[in-house]
Design an enzyme around this catalytic site. Structure first.
Site, mmCIF file in Angstrom:
data_model
loop_
_atom_site.group_PDB
_atom_site.id
_atom_site.type_symbol
_atom_site.label_atom_id
_atom_site.label_comp_id
_atom_site.label_asym_id
_atom_site.label_seq_id
_atom_site.Cartn_x
_atom_site.Cartn_y
_atom_site.Cartn_z
ATOM 1 N N SER A 145 0.856 -1.194 0.000
ATOM 2 C CA SER A 145 0.000 0.000 0.000
ATOM 3 C C SER A 145 0.892 1.245 0.000
ATOM 4 O O SER A 145 2.099 1.147 0.274
ATOM 5 C CB SER A 145 -0.848 -0.031 1.275
ATOM 6 O OG SER A 145 -1.424 1.229 1.545
ATOM 7 N N TYR A 158 -3.606 -0.742 10.035
ATOM 8 C CA TYR A 158 -3.414 -0.918 8.588
ATOM 9 C C TYR A 158 -1.995 -0.482 8.200
ATOM 10 O O TYR A 158 -1.287 -1.198 7.488
ATOM 11 C CB TYR A 158 -4.466 -0.103 7.827
ATOM 12 C CG TYR A 158 -4.469 -0.348 6.334
ATOM 13 C CD1 TYR A 158 -5.121 -1.457 5.799
ATOM 14 C CD2 TYR A 158 -3.822 0.520 5.450
ATOM 15 C CE1 TYR A 158 -5.132 -1.694 4.431
ATOM 16 C CE2 TYR A 158 -3.824 0.294 4.085
ATOM 17 C CZ TYR A 158 -4.486 -0.810 3.575
ATOM 18 O OH TYR A 158 -4.493 -1.041 2.214
HETATM 19 P P1 NAD Z 1 -11.868 -5.178 -1.090
HETATM 20 O O1 NAD Z 1 -12.487 -4.923 0.218
HETATM 21 O O2 NAD Z 1 -12.722 -5.216 -2.315
HETATM 22 O O3 NAD Z 1 -11.002 -6.524 -1.090
HETATM 23 C C1 NAD Z 1 -10.539 -7.180 0.052
HETATM 24 C C2 NAD Z 1 -10.731 -8.675 -0.163
HETATM 25 O O4 NAD Z 1 -10.206 -9.361 0.963
HETATM 26 C C3 NAD Z 1 -12.219 -9.044 -0.300
HETATM 27 O O5 NAD Z 1 -12.392 -9.889 -1.423
HETATM 28 C C4 NAD Z 1 -12.500 -9.795 0.988
HETATM 29 O O6 NAD Z 1 -13.463 -10.805 0.803
HETATM 30 C C5 NAD Z 1 -11.124 -10.373 1.321
HETATM 31 N N1 NAD Z 1 -11.040 -10.654 2.752
HETATM 32 C C6 NAD Z 1 -11.171 -9.760 3.772
HETATM 33 N N2 NAD Z 1 -11.114 -10.398 4.952
HETATM 34 C C7 NAD Z 1 -10.929 -11.715 4.671
HETATM 35 C C8 NAD Z 1 -10.810 -12.875 5.461
HETATM 36 N N3 NAD Z 1 -10.892 -12.835 6.813
HETATM 37 N N4 NAD Z 1 -10.652 -14.072 4.841
HETATM 38 C C9 NAD Z 1 -10.598 -14.149 3.496
HETATM 39 N N5 NAD Z 1 -10.707 -13.081 2.695
HETATM 40 C C10 NAD Z 1 -10.874 -11.880 3.272
HETATM 41 O O7 NAD Z 1 -10.756 -4.046 -1.252
HETATM 42 P P2 NAD Z 1 -9.545 -3.892 -2.260
HETATM 43 O O8 NAD Z 1 -9.311 -2.447 -2.350
HETATM 44 O O9 NAD Z 1 -9.738 -4.687 -3.492
HETATM 45 O O10 NAD Z 1 -8.340 -4.495 -1.401
HETATM 46 C C11 NAD Z 1 -7.514 -5.553 -1.836
HETATM 47 C C12 NAD Z 1 -6.139 -5.403 -1.238
HETATM 48 O O11 NAD Z 1 -5.509 -4.224 -1.757
HETATM 49 C C13 NAD Z 1 -6.133 -5.245 0.279
HETATM 50 O O12 NAD Z 1 -5.019 -5.914 0.825
HETATM 51 C C14 NAD Z 1 -5.971 -3.733 0.455
HETATM 52 O O13 NAD Z 1 -5.413 -3.414 1.671
HETATM 53 C C15 NAD Z 1 -5.032 -3.437 -0.700
HETATM 54 N N6 NAD Z 1 -4.992 -2.031 -1.134
HETATM 55 C C16 NAD Z 1 -6.097 -1.390 -1.607
HETATM 56 C C17 NAD Z 1 -5.974 -0.077 -2.030
HETATM 57 C C18 NAD Z 1 -7.128 0.697 -2.592
HETATM 58 O O14 NAD Z 1 -6.974 1.907 -2.837
HETATM 59 N N7 NAD Z 1 -8.287 0.109 -2.842
HETATM 60 C C19 NAD Z 1 -4.747 0.570 -1.979
HETATM 61 C C20 NAD Z 1 -3.655 -0.108 -1.477
HETATM 62 C C21 NAD Z 1 -3.778 -1.426 -1.072
#
Ligand code: NAD
Length: 253
Positions: A145, A158
């Site tokens: 991130s 986080y």
């Molecule tokens: P999102 O909430 O759509 O995706 C998160 C995924 O993790 C979901 O599919 C959820 O079902 C799964 N998950 C959560 N808890 C879980 C558990 N206990 N067991 C199994 N699966 C679980 O959000 P996203 O933005 O697609 O995030 C995906 C990754 O990218 C994450 O690690 C997030 O921290 C990272 N991220 C996102 C951003 C952003 O701007 N969206 C930026 C940097 C990093």
């Protein structure tokens, strides 16, 4: 160097959190490059079987709760049962909790650390042991991130977890490069997904964020597809311990 080095035909990729947002887009990108997909999803999210199999590759969904470690061996076992080998692990599942550091609770700390760093480490370990047993090497891609590099605000656990992902990626790369295992990370910038919905809905934060992104807009989940295919493919065989930012220029600012 030819375009063939990006081809993932015959490879098996495990993607956690594969049903939504960035995980879904990365699973689709890896499938488009030819990989069979093991999609790990938790109980609230459906799998993407149809969408992925339309691309002419196989898909197996595994329902698992990554807030505890009990599903880690199961994920590897079921993947091997389905495809006979694994080649790529994308540790994408992650959660976020927002509160002032002064009021941050133990459960908001533990819940985030369990999914975002503890399960990530033990999935890396399980995949690496499998790669070594297979004598094939393998590719591990952890999702970091901007808060692997910056402090952020109101997201103590986080930031701690994603900073941990950055360090752990480097440590594992150092230990496992000798086994032809590449451990790298992707640090997405501000991407439009469920995870960032609350800050996109806040007009002040939304404006402040957009003003700082040189590319001028939130990233789309598909923007990660090139990076994940590169790090999953032969094209990145000499890339170890790198965190590739895909952030519209946010960190360069
Ligand atoms: P999102 O909430 O759509 O995706 C998160 C995924 O993790 C979901 O599919 C959820 O079902 C799964 N998950 C959560 N808890 C879980 C558990 N206990 N067991 C199994 N699966 C679980 O959000 P996203 O933005 O697609 O995030 C995906 C990754 O990218 C994450 O690690 C997030 O921290 C990272 N991220 C996102 C951003 C952003 O701007 N969206 C930026 C940097 C990093």
């Amino acid at each position: 160097m030819t375009i063939d080095q990006f081809n993932l035909k015959g490879k098996t990729a495990i993607v956690t959190g594969s049903s939504t947002g960035l995980g879904q887009a990365m699973a689709l990108g890896l499938a488009r490059a030819g990989a069979d997909i093991v999609g790990v999803y938790n109980s609230t999210a459906p799998s993407n079987k149809e969408l992925i199999e339309k691309m002419g590759v196989k898909f197996v969904g595994i329902q698992a709760d990554l807030s505890n470690l009990s599903s880690v061996p199961l994920i590897i076992e079921k993947s091997i049962e389905a495809f006979g080998h694994i080649d790529i692990l994308v540790n994408n599942a992650g959660i976020i909790r927002r509160n002032d550091a002064l009021d941050f609770t133990e459960s908001d700390w533990d819940d985030v650390m369990d999914v975002n760093i503890k399960s990530v480490f033990f999935l890396c370990q399980a995949a690496a042991n499998q790669f070594i047993e297979q004598k094939t090497g393998g590719k591990i891609i952890n999702i970091a991130s901007m808060l692997s590099f910056q402090g952020g605000i109101k997201v103590s656990s986080y930031t701690a977890s994603k900073s941990g992902v950055n360090g752990l990626t480097k440590l594992l790369a150092c230990e496992w490069a000798q086994h032809q295992i590449n451990v790298n990370a992707i640090a997405p910038g501000y991407m439009a997904t469920a995870n960032t919905e609350p800050i996109r809905q806040d007009p002040v934060r939304n404006r402040q964020i957009l003003e700082r992104i040189p590319a001028g807009d939130w990233g789309k989940p598909e923007d990660l597809q090139g990076a994940v295919v590169f790090l999953a493919s032969e094209a990145s065989n000499y890339v170890h311990g790198s965190t590739l930012t895909v952030d519209g220029g946010w960190l360069a600012r």
